[in-house]
Design an enzyme around this catalytic site. Structure first.
Site, PDB file in Angstrom:
ATOM      1  N   ASP A  67       0.853  -1.189   0.000  1.00 18.27           N
ATOM      2  CA  ASP A  67       0.000   0.000   0.000  1.00 18.27           C
ATOM      3  C   ASP A  67       0.889   1.239   0.000  1.00 18.27           C
ATOM      4  O   ASP A  67       1.802   1.328   0.817  1.00 18.27           O
ATOM      5  CB  ASP A  67      -0.880  -0.048   1.264  1.00 18.27           C
ATOM      6  N   ASN A  69      -0.518   4.544  -0.120  1.00 19.95           N
ATOM      7  CA  ASN A  69      -1.197   5.776   0.328  1.00 19.95           C
ATOM      8  C   ASN A  69      -1.948   5.617   1.648  1.00 19.95           C
ATOM      9  O   ASN A  69      -2.769   6.462   2.001  1.00 19.95           O
ATOM     10  CB  ASN A  69      -2.146   6.279  -0.771  1.00 19.95           C
ATOM     11  N   ASP A  71      -4.358   3.666   2.626  1.00 20.18           N
ATOM     12  CA  ASP A  71      -5.788   3.336   2.714  1.00 20.18           C
ATOM     13  C   ASP A  71      -6.026   1.864   3.067  1.00 20.18           C
ATOM     14  O   ASP A  71      -7.155   1.390   3.075  1.00 20.18           O
ATOM     15  CB  ASP A  71      -6.522   3.713   1.413  1.00 20.18           C
ATOM     16  N   ASP A  75      -1.608  -1.148  -3.923  1.00 21.10           N
ATOM     17  CA  ASP A  75      -1.890  -0.362  -5.126  1.00 21.10           C
ATOM     18  C   ASP A  75      -0.693  -0.405  -6.090  1.00 21.10           C
ATOM     19  O   ASP A  75       0.355  -0.970  -5.766  1.00 21.10           O
ATOM     20  CB  ASP A  75      -2.264   1.082  -4.766  1.00 21.10           C
ATOM     21  N   GLU A 300      -6.586 -20.892 -17.160  1.00 16.68           N
ATOM     22  CA  GLU A 300      -6.789 -21.397 -15.804  1.00 16.68           C
ATOM     23  C   GLU A 300      -7.693 -22.613 -15.914  1.00 16.68           C
ATOM     24  O   GLU A 300      -8.845 -22.519 -16.306  1.00 16.68           O
ATOM     25  CB  GLU A 300      -7.476 -20.351 -14.928  1.00 16.68           C
ATOM     26  N   HIS A 367      -3.860 -17.290  -5.546  1.00 15.67           N
ATOM     27  CA  HIS A 367      -4.789 -16.533  -4.693  1.00 15.67           C
ATOM     28  C   HIS A 367      -6.067 -17.295  -4.369  1.00 15.67           C
ATOM     29  O   HIS A 367      -6.885 -16.812  -3.600  1.00 15.67           O
ATOM     30  CB  HIS A 367      -5.131 -15.228  -5.416  1.00 15.67           C
TER      31      HIS A 367
HETATM   32  O1  ISL Z   1     -11.166 -21.087  -6.212  1.00 10.10           O
HETATM   33  C1  ISL Z   1     -11.912 -21.992  -6.463  1.00 10.10           C
HETATM   34  C2  ISL Z   1     -12.501 -22.721  -5.370  1.00 10.10           C
HETATM   35  O2  ISL Z   1     -12.006 -22.178  -4.172  1.00 10.10           O
HETATM   36  C3  ISL Z   1     -12.175 -22.379  -7.856  1.00 10.10           C
HETATM   37  O3  ISL Z   1     -13.282 -23.134  -8.008  1.00 10.10           O
HETATM   38  C4  ISL Z   1     -12.256 -21.092  -8.644  1.00 10.10           C
HETATM   39  O4  ISL Z   1     -13.466 -20.478  -8.378  1.00 10.10           O
HETATM   40  C5  ISL Z   1     -12.139 -21.350 -10.096  1.00 10.10           C
HETATM   41  O5  ISL Z   1     -10.901 -21.917 -10.252  1.00 10.10           O
HETATM   42  C6  ISL Z   1     -12.202 -20.055 -10.871  1.00 10.10           C
HETATM   43  O6  ISL Z   1     -11.326 -19.131 -10.306  1.00 10.10           O
HETATM   44  C7  ISL Z   1     -11.195 -17.896 -10.901  1.00 10.10           C
HETATM   45  O7  ISL Z   1     -12.442 -17.272 -11.140  1.00 10.10           O
HETATM   46  C8  ISL Z   1     -13.194 -16.932  -9.986  1.00 10.10           C
HETATM   47  C9  ISL Z   1     -12.380 -16.137  -8.980  1.00 10.10           C
HETATM   48  O8  ISL Z   1     -13.067 -16.024  -7.768  1.00 10.10           O
HETATM   49  C10 ISL Z   1     -11.050 -16.769  -8.726  1.00 10.10           C
HETATM   50  O9  ISL Z   1     -10.283 -15.964  -7.858  1.00 10.10           O
HETATM   51  C11 ISL Z   1     -10.369 -16.973 -10.043  1.00 10.10           C
HETATM   52  O10 ISL Z   1      -9.075 -17.479  -9.916  1.00 10.10           O
HETATM   53  C12 ISL Z   1     -14.355 -16.126 -10.474  1.00 10.10           C
HETATM   54  O11 ISL Z   1     -13.859 -15.091 -11.279  1.00 10.10           O
END
Ligand code: ISL
Length: 595
Positions: A67, A69, A71, A75, A300, A367
């Site tokens: 971060d 700034n 908040d 960023d 993905e 993530h």
């Molecule tokens: O993260 C999952 C379960 O915990 C997966 O089913 C995930 O939702 C799936 O792989 C799709 O993920 C992607 O699209 C989602 C988003 O929430 C995730 O962060 C992203 O990586 C919806 O956009």
């Protein structure tokens, strides 16, 4: 037994480690021209076709990185202030999670304007400065492309929902209520797991595989596809280096919405992945957009197994560059962890399926996952550093493009919130509510969330031992892991044996040895429940990787015909006894050249 000190026996690596901890001279943007060997290497690589095979990807979760700034949210200016840190990691590519305008129902994966930067992250000028700062250091930038759905606050959806005759109506999937209830579709995030949401304005239901605020886009509509291609060109023409394509396998749907067999939701990829025309869409996207740029594309998820995944990345099909599979991720979610033999089998099976053509990503976290260390390693203080180094060694010595999730180069671990109020992720909060609504076991839910919830991997980056780990001068949007006083980048900079400096040595090693990128992979001792050992071979170059995936010392006999050709290329302990039987310390990871 003879003891080798790595710094003495392998001056190249010792030198690299020392070089890594030298701060670079700052330039105008707090940024510098490439000054280190690492930057020169990555800059040269960036020009090569197929550069994406040889790069190391570092994933930044912008909301939690830095971060600037006060908040409480990370960023773009914050990332810019850390460019020298990225350069010294020796990574070649940064993948940024979404930074586009978004009401943040799903942390930026619900986009309300694909061409604007979310104000909390900064401005387009900040973005341009970030891109330039990365490129000056020879680092590429890959953006998230989230086009299975938009936000319900996107102008397209506002228009679409306003009337059945809106020109945007067919940008989304609708089910008119006069046809009765829609055929059931399961939703990942919905509190009732229902992917249809009734909208009284036009007396229709809209489809949302994810949250109610993430209506699914209708890829059957060529106008929508053209809008998306134009948006992709907008970013590519700015000079970005590729896309990570979110949930892309789900974009194609049969708009008749046939009834699915009972229990289909337990095998969701089979029913939602690979819909009609999916590969036609990707080939069209490749023809109209991707083929015009030297960029990296990664889907993905890609079907339910290697055969489906190959369809996305077989170069002859002219679609995408690489896939990442979920099979390795789906291990280790239960309370009893995972069996190493399953882990080895999965990675070996995927490697063999891609041995002749196609390309894979290698990752142990992102993530959407808990921390790699807590899931696959051992985050107890005695084993944290060794096991984090071992896991990073694995990622950086397998065939495929390695992806490191920010913080894993330090050995960050799960925060394990005790109360639902501490979670910010809508997936966890809605899941809790769902269990509550059906009178389920909330304690069991919270116990599982400590192991698997996505917020475990999203806590702020631990820069130093100052307040809020140096992430923010304000109140962070998600709690900082209290272990930051012990686990942070500043402390690890100063320690040549740290997880961070091991990571830097591993990226340097991969750059120095094409065998670690392109070499054939062969699993050894498949049935061994404790040791993961494999060789990599490229022409005359051969390397052996031996990983003790346990908290106990183990011995491992070198198979006949494998003779180490010198001191270890990489070792997460200061000791190495060259012998026919290796004596391995807890979580010891060795990379040895072979004669
Ligand atoms: O993260 C999952 C379960 O915990 C997966 O089913 C995930 O939702 C799936 O792989 C799709 O993920 C992607 O699209 C989602 C988003 O929430 C995730 O962060 C992203 O990586 C919806 O956009």
């Amino acid at each position: 037994m003879q003891i080798f000190r790595l710094a003495l026996t392998f001056p190249l690596l010792a030198g690299l480690a020392a070089g890594c901890s030298q701060p670079n001279k700052a330039g105008a943007d707090g940024a510098t021209a490439p000054t280190t060997a690492a930057a020169a290497d990555t800059a040269a690589l960036a020009k090569k076709p197929g550069w994406w095979k040889e790069t190391v990807v570092y994933q930044i979760y912008p909301r939690s990185f830095q971060d600037s700034n006060g908040d409480g949210e990370g960023d773009l200016r914050g990332i810019i202030s850390r460019l020298d840190y990225l350069q010294r990691l020796g990574v070649g590519t940064v993948w940024l999670n979404p930074i586009y305008a978004s009401p943040n129902d799903d942390s930026g994966y619900d986009i309300s304007d694909y061409r604007r930067i979310q104000p909390a992250f900064g401005t387009m000028q900040d973005f341009d400065a970030l891109l330039q700062g990365l490129h000056r250091r020879g680092i590429k930038l890959v953006m998230d492309l989230v086009v299975n759905h938009s936000s319900d606050e996107h102008e397209w959806f506002r228009q679409a929902r306003s009337s059945r005759s809106s020109p945007y109506r067919d940008y989304y999937h609708w089910w008119p209520a006069e046809r009765g209830k829609p055929t059931p579709r399961w939703s990942f995030f919905d509190v009732n797991s229902d992917a249809w949401r009734y909208d009284s304005l036009t007396n229709s239901y809209y489809l949302h595989y994810f949250s109610r605020k993430q209506p699914d886009l209708n890829w059957e509509n060529p106008k929508l596809r053209q809008e998306i291609y134009r948006m992709m060109r907008f970013w590519l023409d700015k000079g970005i280096d590729g896309f990570r394509m979110d949930a892309f396998q789900f974009v194609a749907k049969d708009p008749r919405f046939p009834v699915l067999p009972p229990g289909y939701e337990k095998n969701i990829i089979r029913y939602y992945g690979n819909g009609p025309h999916l590969h036609d869409y990707i080939q069209e996207m490749n023809r109209e957009v991707l083929s015009k740029y030297n960029v990296m594309t990664v889907a993905e998820g890609a079907g339910s197994g290697p055969t489906d995944a190959m369809l996305f990345v077989d170069p002859a099909r002219k679609e995408l560059n690489m896939a990442y599979h979920f099979e390795g991720m789906d291990l280790a979610n239960g309370p009893d962890g995972y069996r190493l033999t399953d882990f080895k089998r999965i990675y070996t099976r995927w490697d063999s399926a891609f041995a002749r053509t196609g390309w894979l990503s290698i990752y142990l976290a992102n993530h959407d996952q808990p921390r790699m260390l807590s899931k696959f390693g051992d985050d107890r203080p005695a084993f944290r550093a060794a096991s984090a180094k071992l896991l990073n060694t694995f990622i950086l010595t397998m065939r495929g493009t390695p992806y490191c999730y920010n913080g894993d180069e330090l050995g960050m671990s799960n925060i394990r919130f005790k109360r639902i109020e501490d979670y910010r992720d809508m997936e966890t909060r809605n899941g809790y509510q769902r269990v509550k609504n059906r009178g389920g076991d909330l304690n069991a839910f919270l116990a599982q969330a400590k192991r698997t919830a996505r917020d475990n991997g999203r806590t702020p980056f631990q820069w130093d031992a100052s307040a809020q780990a140096g992430f923010s001068t304000g109140t962070p949007w998600l709690h900082v892991n209290p272990n930051y006083r012990a686990v942070n980048a500043a402390a690890q900079e100063a320690d040549s044996a740290s997880v961070l400096n091991h990571f830097r040595r591993a990226t340097a090693l991969r750059r120095a040895h094409p065998v670690l990128v392109h070499g054939q992979y062969r699993l050894l001792d498949a049935a061994n429940p404790h040791i993961y050992a494999y060789t990599r071979t490229l022409g005359a170059a051969r390397a052996l990787v031996v990983l003790n995936f346990t908290a106990e010392p183990r011995t491992w006999a070198l198979p006949a015909g494998l003779t180490p050709g010198g001191a270890p290329w990489l070792n997460n302990y200061p000791t190495f006894g060259p012998a026919a039987t290796l004596a391995l310390q807890p979580w010891q990871a060795l990379v040895l050249p072979l004669r």
